[in-house]
Design an enzyme around this catalytic site. Structure first.
Site, mmCIF file in Angstrom:
data_model
loop_
_atom_site.group_PDB
_atom_site.id
_atom_site.type_symbol
_atom_site.label_atom_id
_atom_site.label_comp_id
_atom_site.label_asym_id
_atom_site.label_seq_id
_atom_site.Cartn_x
_atom_site.Cartn_y
_atom_site.Cartn_z
ATOM 1 N N GLN A 19 0.874 -1.175 0.000
ATOM 2 C CA GLN A 19 0.000 0.000 0.000
ATOM 3 C C GLN A 19 0.914 1.229 0.000
ATOM 4 O O GLN A 19 1.497 1.579 1.022
ATOM 5 C CB GLN A 19 -0.907 -0.032 1.233
ATOM 6 C CG GLN A 19 -2.031 0.954 1.203
ATOM 7 C CD GLN A 19 -2.942 0.803 2.432
ATOM 8 O OE1 GLN A 19 -2.604 0.125 3.399
ATOM 9 N NE2 GLN A 19 -4.078 1.457 2.379
ATOM 10 N N HIS A 68 -7.467 2.785 -0.556
ATOM 11 C CA HIS A 68 -7.719 3.182 -1.934
ATOM 12 C C HIS A 68 -7.932 1.947 -2.797
ATOM 13 O O HIS A 68 -7.298 0.923 -2.603
ATOM 14 C CB HIS A 68 -6.606 4.073 -2.501
ATOM 15 C CG HIS A 68 -5.226 3.518 -2.449
ATOM 16 N ND1 HIS A 68 -4.479 3.462 -1.294
ATOM 17 C CD2 HIS A 68 -4.446 3.006 -3.425
ATOM 18 C CE1 HIS A 68 -3.294 2.946 -1.557
ATOM 19 N NE2 HIS A 68 -3.247 2.641 -2.848
#
Length: 142
Positions: free
Chosen positions: A91, A97
């Site tokens: 990430q 997201h």
């Protein structure tokens, strides 16, 4: 959250090529796209991972992800999309997201090897954002 790039984008404090901006989520073109039209969808409030997203926000957030996936296909002429997220490992920004990547048969994407492309300039990136925004507007009014 102070210093979070995605919080700054969602708040309008950092420039991005937005395709969706409402009370639930912000969606914008990835600056390092796998393919042109690659969109990131983030919840408006700061949460690091999917497990941190409050239960009552899951449905509204993923309805935005679904709408963006539909719009990416329509706006780019893609045959489909790849929709994915990482939780902590891999990430790049510690804010939840979801990647919505336009896909076509034989496009070169294999497994989890993500090649990156570049836009030819500001005009091309804005053209992609505008096409996805227009498809999203149409999708939300169906």
């Amino acid at each position: 959250m102070d210093g979070c790039v995605f919080c700054e984008i969602a708040a309008g404090e950092r420039a991005a090529h937005m395709v969706l901006d409402d009370e639930v989520a912000a969606a914008f073109l990835d600056v390092r796209p796998v393919f042109k039209g690659h969109v990131l969808v983030v919840p408006r409030g700061h949460v690091e991972t999917l497990t941190d997203l409050p239960a009552e926000e899951i449905g509204p957030f993923f309805s935005r992800v679904q709408a963006v996936a539909r719009a990416v296909e329509a706006g780019t002429g893609a045959a489909g999309t790849f929709v994915a997220m990482n939780n902590r490992i891999s990430q790049s920004v510690p804010h939840l997201h979801v990647h919505v990547v336009p896909r076509n048969r034989k496009d070169g994407l294999r497994g989890f090897f993500w090649p990156r492309v570049k836009y030819d300039g500001d005009a091309e990136i804005e053209d992609y954002a505008a096409r996805i925004r227009a498809a999203l507007d149409e999708s939300l009014h169906m």
